[in-house]
Design a protein around this motif. Sequence first.
Motif, PDB file in Angstrom:
ATOM      1  N   GLY A  76       0.807  -1.212   0.000  1.00 59.32           N
ATOM      2  CA  GLY A  76       0.000   0.000   0.000  1.00 59.32           C
ATOM      3  C   GLY A  76       0.841   1.263   0.000  1.00 59.32           C
ATOM      4  O   GLY A  76       1.619   1.486   0.928  1.00 59.32           O
ATOM      5  N   ALA A  77       0.664   2.093  -1.020  1.00 60.55           N
ATOM      6  CA  ALA A  77       1.412   3.350  -1.130  1.00 60.55           C
ATOM      7  C   ALA A  77       0.547   4.525  -0.708  1.00 60.55           C
ATOM      8  O   ALA A  77       0.488   5.556  -1.379  1.00 60.55           O
ATOM      9  CB  ALA A  77       1.931   3.557  -2.556  1.00 60.55           C
ATOM     10  N   GLN A 107      -2.370   2.194 -10.306  1.00 63.89           N
ATOM     11  CA  GLN A 107      -1.308   2.616 -11.224  1.00 63.89           C
ATOM     12  C   GLN A 107      -0.636   3.912 -10.800  1.00 63.89           C
ATOM     13  O   GLN A 107       0.427   4.268 -11.321  1.00 63.89           O
ATOM     14  CB  GLN A 107      -1.881   2.789 -12.638  1.00 63.89           C
ATOM     15  CG  GLN A 107      -2.420   1.495 -13.238  1.00 63.89           C
ATOM     16  CD  GLN A 107      -1.333   0.452 -13.462  1.00 63.89           C
ATOM     17  OE1 GLN A 107      -0.175   0.789 -13.728  1.00 63.89           O
ATOM     18  NE2 GLN A 107      -1.700  -0.820 -13.350  1.00 63.89           N
ATOM     19  N   GLN A 108      -1.240   4.622  -9.862  1.00 66.96           N
ATOM     20  CA  GLN A 108      -0.680   5.877  -9.377  1.00 66.96           C
ATOM     21  C   GLN A 108      -1.262   6.174  -8.000  1.00 66.96           C
ATOM     22  O   GLN A 108      -2.158   5.465  -7.524  1.00 66.96           O
ATOM     23  CB  GLN A 108      -1.008   7.020 -10.339  1.00 66.96           C
ATOM     24  CG  GLN A 108      -2.498   7.230 -10.537  1.00 66.96           C
ATOM     25  CD  GLN A 108      -2.808   8.262 -11.598  1.00 66.96           C
ATOM     26  OE1 GLN A 108      -1.915   8.790 -12.254  1.00 66.96           O
ATOM     27  NE2 GLN A 108      -4.081   8.578 -11.767  1.00 66.96           N
ATOM     28  N   LEU A 109      -0.742   7.231  -7.354  1.00 77.26           N
ATOM     29  CA  LEU A 109      -1.280   7.629  -6.058  1.00 77.26           C
ATOM     30  C   LEU A 109      -2.732   8.060  -6.191  1.00 77.26           C
ATOM     31  O   LEU A 109      -3.133   8.626  -7.216  1.00 77.26           O
ATOM     32  CB  LEU A 109      -0.462   8.784  -5.475  1.00 77.26           C
ATOM     33  CG  LEU A 109       0.992   8.522  -5.090  1.00 77.26           C
ATOM     34  CD1 LEU A 109       1.614   9.788  -4.524  1.00 77.26           C
ATOM     35  CD2 LEU A 109       1.095   7.385  -4.076  1.00 77.26           C
ATOM     36  N   ARG A 127       2.370  13.085  -2.371  1.00 75.61           N
ATOM     37  CA  ARG A 127       3.397  13.214  -3.422  1.00 75.61           C
ATOM     38  C   ARG A 127       4.760  13.551  -2.832  1.00 75.61           C
ATOM     39  O   ARG A 127       5.795  13.079  -3.311  1.00 75.61           O
ATOM     40  CB  ARG A 127       2.984  14.295  -4.427  1.00 75.61           C
ATOM     41  CG  ARG A 127       1.789  13.943  -5.286  1.00 75.61           C
ATOM     42  CD  ARG A 127       1.473  15.073  -6.250  1.00 75.61           C
ATOM     43  NE  ARG A 127       0.113  14.997  -6.734  1.00 75.61           N
ATOM     44  CZ  ARG A 127      -0.452  15.935  -7.482  1.00 75.61           C
ATOM     45  NH1 ARG A 127       0.237  17.019  -7.809  1.00 75.61           N
ATOM     46  NH2 ARG A 127      -1.712  15.790  -7.893  1.00 75.61           N
ATOM     47  N   VAL A 128       4.771  14.369  -1.784  1.00 74.04           N
ATOM     48  CA  VAL A 128       6.028  14.681  -1.104  1.00 74.04           C
ATOM     49  C   VAL A 128       6.627  13.406  -0.512  1.00 74.04           C
ATOM     50  O   VAL A 128       7.840  13.167  -0.611  1.00 74.04           O
ATOM     51  CB  VAL A 128       5.799  15.737  -0.005  1.00 74.04           C
ATOM     52  CG1 VAL A 128       7.061  15.935   0.838  1.00 74.04           C
ATOM     53  CG2 VAL A 128       5.359  17.066  -0.615  1.00 74.04           C
ATOM     54  N   LEU A 129       5.773  12.580   0.097  1.00 71.57           N
ATOM     55  CA  LEU A 129       6.248  11.327   0.678  1.00 71.57           C
ATOM     56  C   LEU A 129       6.788  10.389  -0.399  1.00 71.57           C
ATOM     57  O   LEU A 129       7.822   9.734  -0.207  1.00 71.57           O
ATOM     58  CB  LEU A 129       5.109  10.648   1.434  1.00 71.57           C
ATOM     59  CG  LEU A 129       4.580  11.381   2.670  1.00 71.57           C
ATOM     60  CD1 LEU A 129       3.321  10.703   3.197  1.00 71.57           C
ATOM     61  CD2 LEU A 129       5.628  11.445   3.760  1.00 71.57           C
ATOM     62  N   LEU A 130       6.113  10.328  -1.540  1.00 76.61           N
ATOM     63  CA  LEU A 130       6.576   9.470  -2.626  1.00 76.61           C
ATOM     64  C   LEU A 130       7.914   9.961  -3.171  1.00 76.61           C
ATOM     65  O   LEU A 130       8.850   9.176  -3.355  1.00 76.61           O
ATOM     66  CB  LEU A 130       5.528   9.433  -3.743  1.00 76.61           C
ATOM     67  CG  LEU A 130       5.907   8.640  -4.995  1.00 76.61           C
ATOM     68  CD1 LEU A 130       6.119   7.167  -4.653  1.00 76.61           C
ATOM     69  CD2 LEU A 130       4.831   8.791  -6.079  1.00 76.61           C
ATOM     70  N   ASN A 144      17.987   2.168  -1.662  1.00 76.15           N
ATOM     71  CA  ASN A 144      17.488   0.941  -1.056  1.00 76.15           C
ATOM     72  C   ASN A 144      15.962   0.914  -0.944  1.00 76.15           C
ATOM     73  O   ASN A 144      15.405   0.013  -0.325  1.00 76.15           O
ATOM     74  CB  ASN A 144      18.093   0.756   0.340  1.00 76.15           C
ATOM     75  CG  ASN A 144      17.975   2.004   1.207  1.00 76.15           C
ATOM     76  OD1 ASN A 144      18.543   3.043   0.874  1.00 76.15           O
ATOM     77  ND2 ASN A 144      17.256   1.922   2.309  1.00 76.15           N
ATOM     78  N   ALA A 145      15.256   1.896  -1.524  1.00 76.35           N
ATOM     79  CA  ALA A 145      13.791   1.969  -1.434  1.00 76.35           C
ATOM     80  C   ALA A 145      13.205   2.157  -2.826  1.00 76.35           C
ATOM     81  O   ALA A 145      13.740   2.920  -3.636  1.00 76.35           O
ATOM     82  CB  ALA A 145      13.368   3.118  -0.524  1.00 76.35           C
ATOM     83  N   CYS A 146      12.109   1.468  -3.095  1.00 74.71           N
ATOM     84  CA  CYS A 146      11.452   1.650  -4.382  1.00 74.71           C
ATOM     85  C   CYS A 146       9.953   1.369  -4.241  1.00 74.71           C
ATOM     86  O   CYS A 146       9.502   0.752  -3.276  1.00 74.71           O
ATOM     87  CB  CYS A 146      12.056   0.753  -5.462  1.00 74.71           C
ATOM     88  SG  CYS A 146      11.857  -1.014  -5.180  1.00 74.71           S
ATOM     89  N   VAL A 147       9.180   1.841  -5.223  1.00 77.01           N
ATOM     90  CA  VAL A 147       7.736   1.654  -5.262  1.00 77.01           C
ATOM     91  C   VAL A 147       7.371   0.980  -6.575  1.00 77.01           C
ATOM     92  O   VAL A 147       7.879   1.367  -7.638  1.00 77.01           O
ATOM     93  CB  VAL A 147       6.984   2.997  -5.137  1.00 77.01           C
ATOM     94  CG1 VAL A 147       5.476   2.779  -5.203  1.00 77.01           C
ATOM     95  CG2 VAL A 147       7.358   3.711  -3.858  1.00 77.01           C
ATOM     96  N   ARG A 148       6.520  -0.015  -6.509  1.00 74.92           N
ATOM     97  CA  ARG A 148       5.984  -0.652  -7.710  1.00 74.92           C
ATOM     98  C   ARG A 148       4.489  -0.392  -7.779  1.00 74.92           C
ATOM     99  O   ARG A 148       3.737  -0.836  -6.915  1.00 74.92           O
ATOM    100  CB  ARG A 148       6.239  -2.168  -7.685  1.00 74.92           C
ATOM    101  CG  ARG A 148       7.654  -2.564  -8.038  1.00 74.92           C
ATOM    102  CD  ARG A 148       7.849  -4.070  -7.903  1.00 74.92           C
ATOM    103  NE  ARG A 148       6.876  -4.842  -8.651  1.00 74.92           N
ATOM    104  CZ  ARG A 148       6.774  -6.174  -8.603  1.00 74.92           C
ATOM    105  NH1 ARG A 148       7.603  -6.860  -7.825  1.00 74.92           N
ATOM    106  NH2 ARG A 148       5.866  -6.805  -9.321  1.00 74.92           N
TER     107      ARG A 148
END
Length: 542
Positions: free
Chosen positions: A11-12, A37-39, A110-113, A121-125
């Motif tokens: 969960g993003a 597919q997006q926030l 968006r700031v957090l993303l 070492n961090a990524c979002v899928r």
Amino acid sequence: MTTACDVLVVGAGPVGLTLANLLGQHGVRVLVAEREQQLIDYPRAVGIDDEALRAMQTAGLVEGVLPHTIPDQKIYMVNGDRLILSEVNPTTREFGWPRRNGFVQPLVDRVLLAGLDRFPNACVRFGAEVTDLVQDADGVVAAFADGTKVRARYAVAAEGGASPTRKRLGISFDGETRPSDGLVIDVANDPIGTPHAVFGGDPRRSYASIALPHGIRRWEFTLFEHESPDLADDDAFVFGLLAPHVPDPSRLDIIRRRVYRHHARIAGRFREGRILLAGDAAHVMPVVGGQGWNSGIRDAFNLGWKLAAVVKGLADDALLDTYETERLGHVRQMVAVSLGMAKEMTDHDPVKAAERDRIAASRTAEEREAQKRQAFKPQPTFDEGVVVHTPLPVFKTLPARDVPRLAGTIFPQPRATDTDGVEMLLDDATGQGWRIVTWNNDPTAFVSVRRLAVLDRLGARLVQVVPRAQLPWARKHAAPGVTVVGDLGGEAGLQAWFDARPVGAVVIRPDHVIAAECLAQELDDVLGRVFAAACLTTTPEG
């Protein structure tokens, strides 16, 4: 299948992204998997509090968040005749930031993303739907809808109140869902233009009108049980709701309209082996209290440093059990407060509304002032977990005091100076992470070599606070590795804080919670007890 990460966050949303940023700071390999597919681009929460802003400060993102806030936003609670029942307007800065702030959630998300771009070492899928999580003794295997699999050491489900993970684990979600829905209407080019928020306890139909940054205004209206959610798309119905609030509803620049449910529920447990629940997956509460988003950030803040310590081998896995131990009590309090406020302001029984108005009118000046400073909002206080309660000293050099326990509460953040005398917020002056704070004393004089070795492994900060006038001397004579901070004095200063309490040393956790407090001479022994409470694996034998 690959071991792609130490921690998989499902969960993003704001909770998952905040947790990922905190883990990224610690060098933990973290993957955020988001089904969409997006926030999400529509506002949900509209209030961010001082604790959450301090968490953003810790994550190094607060300067990006602040432009999307309205600091010190006042709230008026009014009745059906628009007479003020109570006013909420806390203006103090106990934790360094305004206690109430309006904000635009999608812009803060968006700031957090974007913050994750700082960490290799961090990524979002995105477009990555987790369909199953299977545990074994060493980790968690996540299956995705596209047929791929990823292995992680731990997984955190932060995918919202409908959490598929919680349901698959068979964890209960106890509480209630109110029978009436709410309709949210967001408009651009705010037709009212005032900075405050109004909650209207009108028995004919309750509502809220909330100013948001960037010229946005939100209205929320109760839908009655017989009214279909489809009415959100009916212009005549929507304009009829707005007609008492604006001269011409047809001229409004409506951004979106959404129907939502009022839930008050808490998961039966927050941990199942190597899978943990956070945010709405663990608890949901009515929006009236404005604490759903903030409660989720508290989850991430509490869990982030603990997961990092376990993953990096600094603490035993048992440390993660303290996450639920510490968070559950405060979550229950916040759900109860939010539910009570929702029932008070959305009750459509005219008799009950009249009794509410009578009680409000009879409040004393002291009671009104308590409402104004938001005294009804419970502060996190941990009786168990990574806290050590020491007995109050009884030495004749100290006056007898009736003071509350400090351990398990949040340490304040006044303005102070760094070693060079530059004024700033305390956390910026001391640095983040574990901190040992002593008043006027050199902390190394009271800590043994073996305890110092543990603190070094933790990356802890040794902080000596002195009156600003002493700063040049203390800086010159400070022991190696000690950060000297100058106190600015005054009622909000650290000298006043220590004056009011019979302690001279404080152990502060990475989430700014006081792990223990004691006299300076007791510090070494108390540190050993804190290390044990934190399940540290780095504690030397003996």
